[in-house]
Structure formats: C-alpha cells, structure tokens
Motif scaffolding. Sequence first.
Motif, PDB file in Angstrom:
ATOM      1  N   LYS A  77      16.139  11.354 -29.545  1.00 46.23           N
ATOM      2  CA  LYS A  77      17.074  11.448 -30.674  1.00 46.23           C
ATOM      3  C   LYS A  77      18.307  12.243 -30.268  1.00 46.23           C
ATOM      4  O   LYS A  77      18.195  13.346 -29.719  1.00 46.23           O
ATOM      5  N   THR A  78      19.445  11.671 -30.534  1.00 40.45           N
ATOM      6  CA  THR A  78      20.699  12.311 -30.140  1.00 40.45           C
ATOM      7  C   THR A  78      21.793  11.883 -31.110  1.00 40.45           C
ATOM      8  O   THR A  78      21.486  11.302 -32.157  1.00 40.45           O
ATOM      9  N   TYR A  79      23.028  12.166 -30.794  1.00 41.02           N
ATOM     10  CA  TYR A  79      24.086  11.925 -31.776  1.00 41.02           C
ATOM     11  C   TYR A  79      25.404  11.607 -31.101  1.00 41.02           C
ATOM     12  O   TYR A  79      25.788  12.238 -30.115  1.00 41.02           O
ATOM     13  N   ARG A  80      26.080  10.624 -31.687  1.00 34.38           N
ATOM     14  CA  ARG A  80      27.392  10.206 -31.168  1.00 34.38           C
ATOM     15  C   ARG A  80      28.466  10.997 -31.903  1.00 34.38           C
ATOM     16  O   ARG A  80      28.504  10.995 -33.132  1.00 34.38           O
ATOM     17  N   TRP A  81      29.323  11.674 -31.173  1.00 37.49           N
ATOM     18  CA  TRP A  81      30.341  12.481 -31.834  1.00 37.49           C
ATOM     19  C   TRP A  81      31.518  11.651 -32.338  1.00 37.49           C
ATOM     20  O   TRP A  81      31.967  11.792 -33.449  1.00 37.49           O
ATOM     21  N   ARG A  82      31.997  10.816 -31.435  1.00 39.85           N
ATOM     22  CA  ARG A  82      33.217  10.080 -31.800  1.00 39.85           C
ATOM     23  C   ARG A  82      32.881   8.780 -32.518  1.00 39.85           C
ATOM     24  O   ARG A  82      31.726   8.448 -32.745  1.00 39.85           O
ATOM     25  N   ASN A  88      18.860  15.975 -26.912  1.00 44.31           N
ATOM     26  CA  ASN A  88      19.903  16.932 -26.549  1.00 44.31           C
ATOM     27  C   ASN A  88      19.357  18.053 -25.671  1.00 44.31           C
ATOM     28  O   ASN A  88      20.071  18.991 -25.338  1.00 44.31           O
ATOM     29  N   ASN A  89      18.092  17.940 -25.309  1.00 41.75           N
ATOM     30  CA  ASN A  89      17.465  18.948 -24.457  1.00 41.75           C
ATOM     31  C   ASN A  89      17.199  18.337 -23.084  1.00 41.75           C
ATOM     32  O   ASN A  89      16.190  17.662 -22.861  1.00 41.75           O
ATOM     33  N   VAL A  90      18.115  18.569 -22.170  1.00 39.43           N
ATOM     34  CA  VAL A  90      18.096  17.851 -20.895  1.00 39.43           C
ATOM     35  C   VAL A  90      16.862  18.208 -20.054  1.00 39.43           C
ATOM     36  O   VAL A  90      16.274  17.342 -19.405  1.00 39.43           O
ATOM     37  N   LEU A  91      16.462  19.469 -20.112  1.00 36.15           N
ATOM     38  CA  LEU A  91      15.334  19.901 -19.290  1.00 36.15           C
ATOM     39  C   LEU A  91      14.019  19.300 -19.778  1.00 36.15           C
ATOM     40  O   LEU A  91      13.204  18.815 -18.981  1.00 36.15           O
ATOM     41  N   GLU A  92      13.853  19.321 -21.095  1.00 34.22           N
ATOM     42  CA  GLU A  92      12.635  18.747 -21.676  1.00 34.22           C
ATOM     43  C   GLU A  92      12.525  17.261 -21.323  1.00 34.22           C
ATOM     44  O   GLU A  92      11.473  16.755 -20.921  1.00 34.22           O
ATOM     45  N   MET A  93      13.641  16.562 -21.445  1.00 36.63           N
ATOM     46  CA  MET A  93      13.636  15.128 -21.130  1.00 36.63           C
ATOM     47  C   MET A  93      13.351  14.905 -19.650  1.00 36.63           C
ATOM     48  O   MET A  93      12.602  14.001 -19.282  1.00 36.63           O
ATOM     49  N   TYR A  94      13.978  15.729 -18.822  1.00 37.27           N
ATOM     50  CA  TYR A  94      13.770  15.578 -17.374  1.00 37.27           C
ATOM     51  C   TYR A  94      12.280  15.695 -17.035  1.00 37.27           C
ATOM     52  O   TYR A  94      11.736  14.886 -16.288  1.00 37.27           O
ATOM     53  N   ASN A  95      11.632  16.678 -17.621  1.00 38.39           N
ATOM     54  CA  ASN A  95      10.214  16.884 -17.332  1.00 38.39           C
ATOM     55  C   ASN A  95       9.350  15.727 -17.836  1.00 38.39           C
ATOM     56  O   ASN A  95       8.478  15.235 -17.120  1.00 38.39           O
ATOM     57  N   LYS A  96       9.609  15.305 -19.042  1.00 37.62           N
ATOM     58  CA  LYS A  96       8.830  14.190 -19.612  1.00 37.62           C
ATOM     59  C   LYS A  96       9.011  12.922 -18.762  1.00 37.62           C
ATOM     60  O   LYS A  96       8.042  12.247 -18.410  1.00 37.62           O
ATOM     61  N   VAL A  97      10.272  12.595 -18.462  1.00 34.67           N
ATOM     62  CA  VAL A  97      10.548  11.348 -17.747  1.00 34.67           C
ATOM     63  C   VAL A  97      10.024  11.429 -16.304  1.00 34.67           C
ATOM     64  O   VAL A  97       9.483  10.456 -15.775  1.00 34.67           O
ATOM     65  N   SER A  98      10.136  12.616 -15.702  1.00 33.81           N
ATOM     66  CA  SER A  98       9.630  12.787 -14.327  1.00 33.81           C
ATOM     67  C   SER A  98       8.150  12.461 -14.260  1.00 33.81           C
ATOM     68  O   SER A  98       7.696  11.733 -13.372  1.00 33.81           O
ATOM     69  N   SER A  99       7.416  13.004 -15.209  1.00 37.09           N
ATOM     70  CA  SER A  99       5.978  12.799 -15.133  1.00 37.09           C
ATOM     71  C   SER A  99       5.625  11.330 -15.400  1.00 37.09           C
ATOM     72  O   SER A  99       4.757  10.750 -14.753  1.00 37.09           O
ATOM     73  N   ALA A 100       6.370  10.697 -16.323  1.00 38.52           N
ATOM     74  CA  ALA A 100       6.130   9.270 -16.582  1.00 38.52           C
ATOM     75  C   ALA A 100       6.453   8.437 -15.340  1.00 38.52           C
ATOM     76  O   ALA A 100       5.695   7.550 -14.954  1.00 38.52           O
ATOM     77  N   LEU A 141       4.204  -3.712 -15.760  1.00 36.04           N
ATOM     78  CA  LEU A 141       5.400  -3.650 -14.912  1.00 36.04           C
ATOM     79  C   LEU A 141       6.020  -2.251 -14.942  1.00 36.04           C
ATOM     80  O   LEU A 141       5.962  -1.563 -15.964  1.00 36.04           O
ATOM     81  N   PRO A 142       6.621  -1.840 -13.842  1.00 32.20           N
ATOM     82  CA  PRO A 142       7.233  -0.503 -13.779  1.00 32.20           C
ATOM     83  C   PRO A 142       8.587  -0.452 -14.487  1.00 32.20           C
ATOM     84  O   PRO A 142       9.635  -0.334 -13.863  1.00 32.20           O
ATOM     85  N   VAL A 143       8.536  -0.567 -15.801  1.00 27.50           N
ATOM     86  CA  VAL A 143       9.776  -0.582 -16.590  1.00 27.50           C
ATOM     87  C   VAL A 143       9.837   0.675 -17.452  1.00 27.50           C
ATOM     88  O   VAL A 143       8.894   0.987 -18.185  1.00 27.50           O
ATOM     89  N   LEU A 144      10.931   1.387 -17.335  1.00 29.79           N
ATOM     90  CA  LEU A 144      11.165   2.596 -18.120  1.00 29.79           C
ATOM     91  C   LEU A 144      12.136   2.245 -19.244  1.00 29.79           C
ATOM     92  O   LEU A 144      13.310   1.957 -19.000  1.00 29.79           O
ATOM     93  N   PHE A 145      11.604   2.211 -20.472  1.00 35.23           N
ATOM     94  CA  PHE A 145      12.438   1.891 -21.633  1.00 35.23           C
ATOM     95  C   PHE A 145      12.973   3.210 -22.210  1.00 35.23           C
ATOM     96  O   PHE A 145      12.186   4.066 -22.598  1.00 35.23           O
ATOM     97  N   ILE A 146      14.287   3.336 -22.241  1.00 35.74           N
ATOM     98  CA  ILE A 146      14.863   4.554 -22.813  1.00 35.74           C
ATOM     99  C   ILE A 146      15.666   4.190 -24.064  1.00 35.74           C
ATOM    100  O   ILE A 146      16.728   3.555 -23.977  1.00 35.74           O
ATOM    101  N   CYS A 147      15.155   4.598 -25.217  1.00 40.69           N
ATOM    102  CA  CYS A 147      15.848   4.324 -26.473  1.00 40.69           C
ATOM    103  C   CYS A 147      16.604   5.576 -26.910  1.00 40.69           C
ATOM    104  O   CYS A 147      16.000   6.604 -27.186  1.00 40.69           O
ATOM    105  N   GLU A 148      17.910   5.473 -26.942  1.00 41.41           N
ATOM    106  CA  GLU A 148      18.726   6.573 -27.457  1.00 41.41           C
ATOM    107  C   GLU A 148      18.919   6.343 -28.944  1.00 41.41           C
ATOM    108  O   GLU A 148      19.679   5.456 -29.347  1.00 41.41           O
ATOM    109  N   ASN A 149      18.222   7.110 -29.728  1.00 40.20           N
ATOM    110  CA  ASN A 149      18.340   6.968 -31.184  1.00 40.20           C
ATOM    111  C   ASN A 149      19.435   7.900 -31.667  1.00 40.20           C
ATOM    112  O   ASN A 149      19.228   9.098 -31.792  1.00 40.20           O
TER     113      ASN A 149
END
Lengths: 305, 356
Positions: A218-223, A190-202, A146-154
């Motif tokens: 991998k990212t981080y919650r400030w508050r 935290n690298n928007v361009l890298e993610m954009y490229n990876k997700v685009s190709s997927a 199925l065309p499902v894009l799973f995005i896990c924000e760790n």
Amino acid sequence: MVEETIARRYSEWKMRCPTHLCTGQEAVAAAVGQVLKKDDFVLSTHRAHGHYLSKGGNLSGMIAEIYGKETGCSRGKGGSMHLIDLDVNFMGSTAIVGGTIPLGVGLGLSIKLKKTDQISCVFFGDAAVEEGVFYESVNFAVLKKLPVLFICENNFYSVYSPLKVRQPEGREIYKLAQAIGCQSEQGDGNNVLEMYNKVSSAVNSMRNGGGPYFFEFKTYRWREHCGHNYDNDLGYRTQEEYNFWKERDPVSIFETFLIKESVITKNEINKIEINIQNELDLAFKFAEDSDFPKDDEAFKDIYAK
Amino acid sequence: MQNDKKRKLNYAQAINEAMFCAMEQDESVICFGLGVDDPKRIFGTTSGLKERFGPERVFDMPTSENAMTGVGIGASFNGIRPVMTHQRLDFFLLAMDQLVNNAAKWHYMFGGKTSVPIVIRLLIGRGWGQGPTHSQSLQSWFAHIPGLKVVMPATASDAKGLLLSSIFDNNPVIFIEHRWLHNLEGDVPAVDYRIPLGKAQRLRMGEDISIISNSYMTIEALHAIEVLLENGVNCDLIDLRTVSPIDWEMVYSSVKKTGRVLVLDTSVSTCSVASEIVARVSMECFNDLKCAPARLALDDCPTPTSSALTKKFYMGAEDIIVSVGKMLGKKIDISKISMQKAFPHDVPGDWFKGPF
C-alpha cells in the motif's frame, strides 16, 4: 528526484507525451529493484519510471524517450509509458491496465523451460486486479509453479476512481491472490526496509522452485494521475488523506532512519543527491541535444526481420 | 524428391508434420492450447507431439485465452517460439487485447528492439450447425492490425510450408485453417520446405478473368474453374496464401492481364479482405478494367444454425460460375455441378459426420 525534475520541466512542453510520475511510491520499486539481479526480468505499467530505474535502466535513454528523441530507449516510438532496456532485462512497460501481467507469467514459463534460476517480476496497480487477465495469469503461474513475482502497488486510485467504488470495502487485494493458491502477503509500501526483507525471502524461495509469490504494497501517489501538477483541488481525495501520506514520505523516512542508525550521514546524503542531480542534468542535456527521429521512421519497424 | 512429390497427406496431417519438423529442429518451439494433448488432438493436427517432445513443450491449458496469449508473447521475449491452437477462431476473441495491444505492437513500440515470434492457429468451423459462434471468418480483423501477419492456406502442401515459415518468422502470425480443408489430400513433400509469407500463388492460368481467393474458397474456385473451362472460359486463379501482407504485385499483374476481377472470401462482405482487394484493384488498375470488380462473400449476417438456413448462406462453385458468367455476359449451365453433389450441402464430404 528524477520525477520531480520531470515535473519541474514538464511545462517547458518539450516532453510531449502522457507522463505518469511515481513520486510518493518510490519505495516499492527501490526495494524490489535491490532484491532482483541483473538477469531477472521486469515488466511494468504506464507508471514505470521507478521500476525502470530501479532495475538499472538507462536514465538518459528514458529521458530522451520522454522527449521523443531517436536516442530514446524506444527510439521515440514509445514515450514515457513504453520503456525498455534489454541490457538489464527490463522487458517493457505498457499502458493497458493488467496488460503486462500475463507477459510476466510467460517469461516465468520461459525460465522454467530454459531451467535457469531467474525471476520474472511484474509490477501493476490496484486496478489491474479488477481485470480478468489477472486471475487467468495468476492461476497459470500457480498451476505451473512458475517463478513469477507479482508486485501490486495499491495506491487506492485508478485515475480518479477510488478503491471503494471499484472493490468491496474490507476485502484485501492480497487475499484474492491467496484464494487462487498463490503465496501472498501484504506490506507497507512506504517502508523500504520491510519490503526488501519480505521480497528477499520470497525471491530466495522462488529461485529454489518455490513457485510464484504475490505482494500487495500500500502506497500513495502524490501528483496527479497523469501529468506534472498536484490535483487535490479536483476534490476526488481529501487534503487530510493527502497530508497523512505526505508525512509518510518513504524517502525522508528512510533517510532519517539511516542517519539515526549511523549508516550514513546527512553530508553523505547531500553528496549522493548532488551526484544524482549531475547525472540528471547530463541526461536532460543528452535528451535536449539528441535529434528527433526522421519523419519517415514513423513507418518503419512494423514487422521484425 | 521424386517420391516426395507423389506423397499424399491430408491437410491436418500436413499441419502435424510441420509441427514435428519445427519441434525436431528447434527446441524453443512449444505447442499449447485447449485439447492439444486430448484424445482427439485438434483433429489430428497435434497427434504424437506430446509423446515425442514431452509435456513441458506440449501442453493443454486453462480456458484463459487472453492470459495464455500473453503467456505465449512473454515467453517469446526470451527466445521461445510458441504455437498456440484454438479449436475455433471464435474462442480466441477474448484474447484480442493481448494480440492487438501487445503482440502486434511490441516490435514497433520499442523501436524495433524486440519481437514476438508467436503463431496462433485458429480454426474456422462450417456446417453441421456450427452456427453464430463456431464459424466466424474474422481474418479482416487481424489483417486490419499493422504488425500482424495473417496466413490462410488452401492446400495440404501450403499448410505445411506456410506453417513452417510462420513458426520461424519473427513476427506474430495468425494462422487460419478452415475446418473443411482438414481432410483434403494433396502432394506433401516429407522434407522441410518453407513457403514465403506475403506471396500469393497462381493456381490456374487464364486470360478471361482473375479470381482472387483464399482458404476454402479456393477449393470451390477450382471446382468452378473446371466447369468454366468446359464452357470456354479461362480463369486466372490467384490464391493469396497470406491475407496480410497481401501480394499486391501478383494481384495487380493478374487483373491488368485479364481486365476482370472476382474476389472470393470466406467472411461476411462488409470490411472484408475481399473489400480491400476490390478497393485497391479499383484504385490501381482502374483503366485496365473491362467491367466492375465483383466480390463473393457472405451476407452481412450471423451464421445460422439449421441446415435449412445455411443452404443459401454460403457461397460455392455454382455462385462463382454464375458470377463469372455475368461478368463475361455468358450464360453457363450449372446443372452438371449441382448433379455432382451427392452429399448434403452442410458437410464438406462423406467423411464429415460432425459434431464439429
């Protein structure tokens, strides 16, 4: 800016619902939102503001919803944790950990049945992969391609419980999806361009029947987990760790990069910020000026017609 | 139509016919669940569907009750009408999260902007040692959740008409079939007909006592009423058809007429649908009551397995007759009905040879 404005105004106590801000994690939503088209589906979690806005969700509708007004996107029935905007196929967000993952797979199934080239994207956090429903859902998505894009924000924390008390140290989340047979990658959240490229190709491959794709960013919650404050004083995470991630602020890193690459000037960024601030001011005014739903609305819409 | 009325189908065939009827007219209707295309086809209820509608619309599934319920809900957001099947209600309990937190909430929680048109078929087992985890009647769990509809047909004709209404209803519907009903025959018209959800049916007209029933207990009630009639007792039998929402208007009007109410339920007693009916009738019809309302449901006890232990566990026509007799201050001979039972108590009829 949206989250920080909410944080600043939260103590006016007019936004009276649990609110989970995504400051520090904006890049994931921004990158994925840029890849997806308007008719692609998105589902999200309790920390949904970024996902909703990056999909094109109506800002005034969201702020009014947090204010509990009848003009809110869920007409005051949902609050910050339950956002929806069907005009852009943002299909809902909910506060049960892992709860929207199978819904995203179901939308994937509907896409396959209707033979369109849409994508169903579901956002969730690192704790969701501890839920049984995650494995069940990925398994079915893989089984049926199925065309499902799973995005896990760790972001390493479930409320105040660190990853290390919840999952074995050294085992990477993206490998769990891989073991189920899902195409899976890890990236810098935290690298928007890298993610954009990876997700685009997927996503390109997914639109051509390539089956589901899983990303761990991998990212981080400030508050704090829930609310408008900082909570490092509680001692559940160290100041060093927090500083490490704050220095990697995805927004300022990307701004610096764009200026360095001469894509944009500081002046232009200032202009964009002014425009966003104006839009935000209007959204807050809209929310403040809107009426509350009438009290008997509480008992309506239990059943659909 | 004249011929239709005399057309006999059993309950399982009626379910199957409703599925064909719905899937023929609307290609958004899909059917999935463990075993829907296996050799036994859920006791025949899903026979021929895969051959007619193809494996995209009719498919077996992973043993992932919770996620697959979510998959159905998610698909329904995009106009699909899933009919999901579980061979036992007990197996579905893993999916309570998706059902309660998502299916039941989505319409309300998003201000009525979207809905979840999904049907979940659950089968209640009984007899042949089904035991603690293959026989639970948990309709009150579902009826307790605002936003769900809960349907429990008692007859073949109702099974078809109510399933068609459930599939084309825009809400999540829990459709509960009692396994002992599957082979019961009834008049089932071949045409598409819909029986409205939330409306009860008066199956027998009488002035002495109201019997409010659902699902298989309605069949036991019909047997009991025959004997009661021979003893000069006229019962008003209301089959609820839908246990959420309940047709209070019909329940109250019956009780106001007779002044006596016996409520039957297939579940254990405490916090049952029967409890709710006794409570509401007591509140709404107190001055019309000639005696205390009564309830016949199971003891608050898990289902035993051995046939030696299920003898006293379940309620049947004899218990109904005794209860009605007590409420009317009349002693009624039950030997006749006991004599009629030629087959063992742990099967619904000679046709049932287990194993489930």
